[in-house]
Design a protein around this motif. Structure first.
Motif, PDB file in Angstrom:
ATOM      1  N   HIS A  73      22.724 122.535  67.282  1.00 12.55           N
ATOM      2  CA  HIS A  73      22.757 121.324  66.459  1.00 12.55           C
ATOM      3  C   HIS A  73      23.317 121.579  65.053  1.00 12.55           C
ATOM      4  O   HIS A  73      22.987 120.856  64.117  1.00 12.55           O
ATOM      5  N   LEU A  74      24.156 122.598  64.916  1.00 13.59           N
ATOM      6  CA  LEU A  74      24.669 122.955  63.587  1.00 13.59           C
ATOM      7  C   LEU A  74      25.421 121.796  62.945  1.00 13.59           C
ATOM      8  O   LEU A  74      25.200 121.468  61.775  1.00 13.59           O
ATOM      9  N   GLU A  75      26.302 121.168  63.694  1.00 11.24           N
ATOM     10  CA  GLU A  75      27.103 120.082  63.134  1.00 11.24           C
ATOM     11  C   GLU A  75      26.221 118.956  62.613  1.00 11.24           C
ATOM     12  O   GLU A  75      26.458 118.412  61.521  1.00 11.24           O
ATOM     13  N   MET A  76      25.207 118.601  63.363  1.00  5.64           N
ATOM     14  CA  MET A  76      24.301 117.535  62.942  1.00  5.64           C
ATOM     15  C   MET A  76      23.576 117.915  61.655  1.00  5.64           C
ATOM     16  O   MET A  76      23.438 117.105  60.737  1.00  5.64           O
ATOM     17  N   HIS A  77      23.137 119.178  61.561  1.00  4.92           N
ATOM     18  CA  HIS A  77      22.432 119.616  60.363  1.00  4.92           C
ATOM     19  C   HIS A  77      23.364 119.646  59.147  1.00  4.92           C
ATOM     20  O   HIS A  77      22.944 119.330  58.025  1.00  4.92           O
ATOM     21  N   VAL A  78      24.610 120.024  59.361  1.00  8.78           N
ATOM     22  CA  VAL A  78      25.585 120.040  58.258  1.00  8.78           C
ATOM     23  C   VAL A  78      25.812 118.619  57.751  1.00  8.78           C
ATOM     24  O   VAL A  78      25.827 118.376  56.534  1.00  8.78           O
ATOM     25  N   GLN A  79      25.986 117.677  58.659  1.00 14.61           N
ATOM     26  CA  GLN A  79      26.186 116.284  58.261  1.00 14.61           C
ATOM     27  C   GLN A  79      24.972 115.736  57.516  1.00 14.61           C
ATOM     28  O   GLN A  79      25.105 115.023  56.510  1.00 14.61           O
ATOM     29  N   GLU A  80      23.807 116.087  57.989  1.00 11.47           N
ATOM     30  CA  GLU A  80      22.574 115.637  57.345  1.00 11.47           C
ATOM     31  C   GLU A  80      22.470 116.215  55.934  1.00 11.47           C
ATOM     32  O   GLU A  80      22.086 115.513  54.990  1.00 11.47           O
ATOM     33  N   ALA A  81      22.827 117.492  55.789  1.00 16.08           N
ATOM     34  CA  ALA A  81      22.772 118.135  54.474  1.00 16.08           C
ATOM     35  C   ALA A  81      23.760 117.486  53.509  1.00 16.08           C
ATOM     36  O   ALA A  81      23.455 117.298  52.315  1.00 16.08           O
TER      37      ALA A  81
ATOM     38  N   GLN B 226      24.798 114.371  53.609  1.00 16.11           N
ATOM     39  CA  GLN B 226      24.279 113.037  53.275  1.00 16.11           C
ATOM     40  C   GLN B 226      23.172 113.111  52.235  1.00 16.11           C
ATOM     41  O   GLN B 226      23.071 112.262  51.348  1.00 16.11           O
ATOM     42  N   LEU B 227      22.343 114.163  52.352  1.00 16.39           N
ATOM     43  CA  LEU B 227      21.231 114.327  51.412  1.00 16.39           C
ATOM     44  C   LEU B 227      21.626 115.106  50.164  1.00 16.39           C
ATOM     45  O   LEU B 227      20.802 115.280  49.263  1.00 16.39           O
ATOM     46  N   ASP B 228      22.871 115.576  50.141  1.00 19.31           N
ATOM     47  CA  ASP B 228      23.379 116.363  49.020  1.00 19.31           C
ATOM     48  C   ASP B 228      22.484 117.567  48.731  1.00 19.31           C
ATOM     49  O   ASP B 228      22.081 117.817  47.597  1.00 19.31           O
ATOM     50  N   LEU B 229      22.170 118.328  49.801  1.00 22.43           N
ATOM     51  CA  LEU B 229      21.300 119.488  49.652  1.00 22.43           C
ATOM     52  C   LEU B 229      22.062 120.665  49.067  1.00 22.43           C
ATOM     53  O   LEU B 229      23.241 120.866  49.367  1.00 22.43           O
ATOM     54  N   CYS B 230      21.380 121.446  48.242  1.00 25.58           N
ATOM     55  CA  CYS B 230      21.989 122.678  47.744  1.00 25.58           C
ATOM     56  C   CYS B 230      21.928 123.725  48.857  1.00 25.58           C
ATOM     57  O   CYS B 230      21.288 123.517  49.889  1.00 25.58           O
TER      58      CYS B 230
END
Length: 259
Positions: free
Chosen positions: A28-36, A38-42
């Motif tokens: 699920h790497l792609e999904m986690h990258v997209q989520e990060a 969207q949330l503007d995670l560091c």
């Protein structure tokens, strides 16, 4: 970063994840990258987020595995019990038992009473709760346990079975008293339950009062020793009362008549 280089990096991360056996990250790497994004995670938040997902998935897989290995015949959860329909003594003691402190204390639980009052449901429910909390559990019926011990002895694998039997945090031995035993079966059951006494927890469900255990063990001395060994510092729950199972059956029949 170009799309091609991004793709290459994603492939590297996926490959490393597989090598390190991090399946959630790999799948699920792609999904986690997209989520990060969207949330503007560091970077630190993103890494912590990934590792948390992996830990959560691993913990859930471990819980599922513990339940499967416990070999429950049914999935009966404590949350499905109707507390007001249980015998009075069970109502009083269930709250403490479901805290599972008896497992930490290495104390037994004996649920004794007439059929249909929820003994097996409580035993299995406590076992499922223990699996969810990380304990190693095994469910069996007393007749099946005796047969398995006899088979292991005939196949010369008894020592391996004893080692496993001793190490379970909780053993649930259901249906004590439904079938009487021969002398060999009584001795084997006594020996194996004694292996756990005072160190590991065992839940026994029985439809017979202690005064009637002589009917199944057929040896007054062994019966007295078994009762003494199992009940020492144990939680004894009087399960005599109205049939919980009969009430459920009547309610089901009523719903069928209305349809």
């Amino acid at each position: 970063m170009s799309q091609l280089s991004r793709k290459a990096w994603m492939e590297k991360v996926t490959a490393y994840s597989k090598e390190l056996r991090l399946p959630m990250m790999a799948q699920h790497l792609e999904m986690h990258v997209q989520e990060a994004n969207q949330l503007d995670l560091c970077y630190e938040e993103f890494l912590a987020h990934l590792l948390q997902k992996e830990c959560d998935a691993r913990a859930e897989a471990a819980r599922t595995s513990r339940i499967r290995l416990a070999q429950f015949t049914h999935k009966k959860y404590l949350e499905d019990l109707s507390l007001v329909d249980l015998p009075e003594d069970a109502q009083k003691k269930l709250k403490h038992l479901q805290s599972l402190t008896f497992i930490e204390e290495g104390r037994n639980v004996i649920l004794s009473g007439n059929p249909g009052t929820g003994k097996s449901h409580i035993g299995i429910g406590l076992g499922l709760r223990a699996c969810q909390e990380g304990y190693k559990v095994w469910f069996t019926t007393v007749p099946l346990l005796i047969n398995q011990i006899k088979e292991c002895r005939s196949q010369q694998t008894l020592r391996a079975f004893q080692n496993r039997f001793e190490k379970y945090d909780l053993v649930i031995a259901d249906e004590m008293g439904y079938i009487s035993f021969d002398k060999e079966g009584s001795e084997l059951l006594f020996t194996h339950l004694s292996l756990r006494a005072g160190r590991k927890s065992t839940i026994i469900t029985t439809n017979l009062s202690f005064e009637r255990w002589g009917e199944i063990f057929r040896d007054p001395v062994m019966t007295a020793a078994m009762i003494d060994r199992l009940t020492h510092q144990s939680y004894l729950v009087n399960m005599n009362g109205n049939s919980y199972r009969l009430k459920e059956t009547k309610e089901w029949l009523q719903t069928q008549q209305l349809t």
